[in-house]
Design a protein around this motif. Structure first.
Motif, short mmCIF file in Angstrom:
data_model
loop_
_atom_site.label_atom_id
_atom_site.label_comp_id
_atom_site.label_asym_id
_atom_site.label_seq_id
_atom_site.Cartn_x
_atom_site.Cartn_y
_atom_site.Cartn_z
N VAL B 308 0.76 11.68 -2.58
CA VAL B 308 0.43 12.72 -1.59
C VAL B 308 -0.60 13.67 -2.18
O VAL B 308 -1.59 14.03 -1.52
N ILE B 309 -0.39 14.05 -3.43
CA ILE B 309 -1.34 14.97 -4.08
C ILE B 309 -2.72 14.31 -4.17
O ILE B 309 -3.75 14.92 -3.85
N VAL B 310 -2.74 13.04 -4.59
CA VAL B 310 -4.02 12.33 -4.70
C VAL B 310 -4.70 12.24 -3.33
O VAL B 310 -5.90 12.51 -3.19
N ASP B 311 -3.93 11.86 -2.33
CA ASP B 311 -4.47 11.68 -0.98
C ASP B 311 -5.03 13.00 -0.43
O ASP B 311 -6.16 13.04 0.09
N VAL B 312 -4.25 14.06 -0.57
CA VAL B 312 -4.67 15.36 -0.03
C VAL B 312 -5.93 15.85 -0.76
O VAL B 312 -6.90 16.30 -0.12
N GLU B 350 -3.81 5.03 0.86
CA GLU B 350 -3.20 4.87 2.19
C GLU B 350 -2.49 3.54 2.36
O GLU B 350 -1.86 3.29 3.39
N LEU B 351 -2.57 2.69 1.35
CA LEU B 351 -1.81 1.44 1.41
C LEU B 351 -0.34 1.68 1.02
O LEU B 351 0.49 0.78 1.17
N TRP B 352 -0.04 2.88 0.54
CA TRP B 352 1.31 3.19 0.06
C TRP B 352 2.40 2.93 1.12
O TRP B 352 3.45 2.38 0.79
#
Lengths: 119, 692
Positions: B308-312, B350-352
């Motif tokens: 989440v941190i990486v994505d944000v 986003e593949l998570w």
């Protein structure tokens, strides 16, 4: 309203010339503080023979928090090799600690100067 | 060389010169003129070839310019598709379109024309015979144009013969663009003001019709957002409702900015789109953890938080990059590379959800969770695969990403694509999953409430429903638990074997609250009743209780004060870490000792005081002492001393602490020694087992 428990560790020199490890607590101490409080104490690995618990930054200790402190003091008592002192308590908690008999396991001092002088 | 030979050579040179001249004439074909006859109520499509030139020169608006094909870089393209699809792939910057027109109005028609332009990449200006008619958007530096605009109309005024020129600026390409963009996508329409206005209305209606399904889904999301937020607000423990509300909010916010005709600029919407997408990711991921029963899996939960941190971070930085002016010299390549790298990061992250779904289906899932898992998997694939394949497509020339987003079918004017169908399916699956989850949570809650009710009933047995009469004393008691089930206890046990009127009063507090504390209380009360049959000494009672509790409280303890009260006023007490009682507003000096259950073999000392007629004796638990107000101040010993000095009964004492800020269970017992001959009074504030 509850704030998280904080723990710091430092050393100081007692009047006797011995090195004293000081565990400084902050915030509230409750059942949620068990891991952080006991973890800090266990982190000393019994290497510190003289330990001071600094409650100057503590806002509140509930009954579960007192149980944790007692547990820590009983562990130190079983080992028999550590001297533990306490300072920085508010007058309220000084009275509560006396009430629950903690003063029989660790001397209660007014402040760090008094505690180091007595160690 | 003979005369005849010289003549042949001259003829050959002349022939070659003529051939060269003919070739040159053929290479510079004059720009064609579109002749429009009888233009009246209808419209004319400005299709066919347009003169086209890359670059920029305001002189190219002039009607006198020689724009013959092949002369000075002028060439021809059509207006029905962008220049990127007509041999100028990935070209960005300025270009000019020119069209020579010869308009003959229909009889009785006023030669006052308007033009309708469909989508044009990105900023443009229209000229008629060298005169600027209108500019749409702002040309560099700092170019700006509106996001997702519909067709635009412009009034041209009276015109018959001349040149319509369109100056176009195409902004640098994003990482997802395949280079087939730029310029006009459809030929303009020319006609009377009314005719163009009618075409514009039809165009807008067609656009609305295309989006009616999306708006229906947005409305459904708004309803789900409202309901889930309200239900979550009512019960904050229902985190699944919070994540549902956040997911719908992100979807709606994205729809409001990215699918409506708004005055927002392209760069602003692109900059906002990435953080909104991150918000959508975060809410969906946590929602999946809850719905698929993985929220207690520490490893997955930890990885989710990290990603989440990486994505944000990646999406916010990508969004910030989009806000910059990529047209500035020196910034274009840096911005494009940054955009590309950040997009690779967040599309990979986003593949998570796919991993989450795979991990979830390895365990046994019920039907609603299966539905959520399947649609989450399909939706994520349908969303992310086209985006990933579109990255760098202007270099790879892959078209599969675009192909995957082509309509599968059309119904009611709405084109349904795979991502649309998948995201709709996911929304419906989430609604179904959340409904099922909430229903299960409600059922579980009812079971817990039933268990709590049973515990309350148990506690009512443990706390006396009515006080036994204590001759010579007026007794009041009160009990206020902080939760449904508390950890305070008190017992008054008449001592039959002692002097008539003697009684053992035991009051205490188990560390912690709730059901666990209540169970410890039941153990204490049972043990106390047994001990009281063999001894009446408070110190022995406490020692006996301590022996039985040691090793059974899992790091907890119980503070307790035991008082043996005789009818003659003699009061003997022993204390196990409990606040000392107050006698006439002053604390009784009783030595402190460890609470019960901490150290086996603890001995307790006894203290004796004598209660005289009129004396007021107060026993209490630390919930009274440690009430805390909003500022964090404790009620404390000083306030308590002031309170009990006024000799309040138990109810008034408890009310004072509750008003100050109850934190823990509160129990108060007051005893007032009566004058000889005065009748004993017992008043009990019956255990109000509802929390404060």
């Amino acid at each position: 309203m509850q704030t998280a428990t904080r723990v710091t560790q430092r050393t100081a020199t007692a009047a006797s010339g011995n090195t004293v490890t000081i565990l400084g607590f902050g915030g509230d101490i409750s059942s949620a503080s068990k891991d952080i409080v006991l973890g800090a104490y266990h982190g000393l690995n019994g290497t510190a023979s003289q330990v001071l618990l600094d409650f100057t930054g503590v806002d509140y200790i509930n009954s579960s928090g007192i149980a944790i402190i007692i547990q820590m003091l009983l562990e130190a008592g079983k080992a028999g090799t550590q001297t533990i002192g306490i300072f920085g308590l508010t007058s309220h908690f000084n009275k509560v600690f006396t009430m629950v008999g903690i003063n029989k396991y660790a001397a209660l001092h007014k402040d760090e100067v008094a505690a180091l002088a007595a160690m | 060389m003979s005369r005849s030979q010289r003549g042949f050579h001259r003829a050959l040179v002349l022939l070659l010169a003529l051939a060269g001249a003919t070739f040159a004439i053929q290479a510079q074909t004059s720009a064609p003129t579109l002749s429009i006859q009888d233009l009246g109520r209808g419209t004319a499509t400005l299709d066919g070839p347009w003169q086209f030139h890359l670059g920029d020169d305001l002189a190219w608006a002039s009607p006198d310019l020689d724009d013959a094909t092949g002369y000075n870089g002028w060439t021809q393209i059509t207006a029905d598709m962008p220049w990127g699809a007509q041999g100028y792939r990935s070209y960005v910057g300025y270009a000019w379109y020119r069209k020579h027109l010869d308009i003959t109005p229909a009889s009785a028609a006023a030669p006052d024309w308007s033009i309708l332009l469909g989508e044009i990449d990105d900023v443009y200006a229209i000229y008629w015979n060298g005169k600027l008619i209108a500019t749409h958007g702002r040309f560099p530096p700092d170019p700006s144009w509106r996001w997702l605009e519909g067709a635009q109309t412009f009034h041209l005024g009276p015109m018959r013969k001349g040149v319509l020129a369109i100056r176009v600026y195409k902004y640098p390409l994003g990482s997802y663009q395949n280079g087939l963009q730029g310029g006009l996508y459809a030929p303009p329409l020319l006609g009377s003001i009314h005719a163009i206005s009618r075409e514009k209305s039809e165009s807008d209606y067609f656009w609305l019709r295309q989006h009616q399904f999306a708006y229906a889904i947005d409305s459904l999301e708004a309803l789900v957002l409202l309901l889930s937020f309200l239900f979550w607000w009512r019960d904050r423990s229902q985190k699944v409702l919070f994540w549902t509300a956040l997911f719908c909010f992100a979807q709606i916010a994205n729809a409001l900015t990215a699918t409506l005709h708004t005055p927002l600029s392209f760069r602003f919407v692109q900059g906002l789109d990435d953080p909104l997408l991150a918000l959508q990711d975060v809410s969906l991921w946590f929602l999946l953890l809850w719905l698929l029963g993985l929220r207690n899996n520490e490893r997955i939960y930890r990885w989710t938080r990290i990603l989440v941190i990486v994505d944000v971070l990646a999406q916010c930085l990508d969004g910030a990059t989009c806000l910059l002016d990529w047209s500035r010299p020196g910034l274009t390549v840096a911005a494009q590379v940054t955009d590309g790298l950040l997009t690779v990061v967040w599309t990979t992250v986003e593949l998570w959800p796919l991993v989450v779904v795979i991990l979830a289906v390895r365990s046994r899932l019920d039907w609603p969770r299966w539905v959520v898992a399947v649609f989450a998997f399909i939706s994520e694939l349908a969303f992310i695969v086209p985006i990933m394949l579109a990255q760098g497509s202007r270099f790879t020339h892959w078209t599969i990403g675009q192909t995957l987003e082509l309509p599968i079918f059309t119904a009611g004017g709405v084109a349904f694509t795979a991502p649309t169908l998948a995201s709709t399916g996911l929304l419906l699956a989430i609604i179904y999953g959340v409904f099922s989850y909430s229903r299960e949570a409600m059922a579980r809650r009812q079971i817990i409430e039933q268990e709590l009710k049973s515990a309350q009933e148990l506690q009512q047995v443990l706390i006396p429903e009515e006080l036994p009469s204590l001759p010579g004393f007026a007794v009041t008691s009160g009990y206020r638990p902080a939760l449904e089930v508390g950890g305070d206890f008190f017992q008054i046990v008449p001592l039959e074997s002692e002097t008539p009127g003697s009684a053992l009063i035991v009051l205490g507090d188990v560390s912690g609250k709730g059901l666990r504390a209540a169970m410890t209380v039941s153990l204490i009360v049972g043990t106390l009743r047994t001990l009281a049959e063999t001894t009446s000494h408070p110190s022995e009672i406490l020692a006996g209780l301590n022996r039985r509790l040691c090793g059974r409280l899992h790091g907890g303890f119980a503070t307790c004060v035991a008082v043996k009260l005789d009818a003659n006023g003699s009061c003997t007490l022993a204390n196990a870490g409990h606040p000392s009682p107050f006698l006439n507003g002053e604390e009784v000096a009783a030595p402190g000792e460890l609470p019960l259950g901490v150290a086996p073999g603890t001995a307790y000392e006894e203290t004796t005081v004598r209660l005289r007629p009129g004396d007021h004796f107060v026993l209490y638990t630390d919930g009274l002492l440690e009430a805390r107000n909003a500022a964090g101040e404790l009620f404390g010993f000083d306030r308590l001393r002031d309170l009990v000095s006024a000799r309040p009964d138990a109810a008034l004492s408890i009310d004072a602490a509750v008003r100050f800020g109850q934190q823990d269970d509160i129990t108060v017992l007051t005893l007032t020694r009566l004058e000889i001959g005065e009748e004993a009074r017992m008043h009990m504030l019956a255990p109000a087992l509802a929390p404060a």
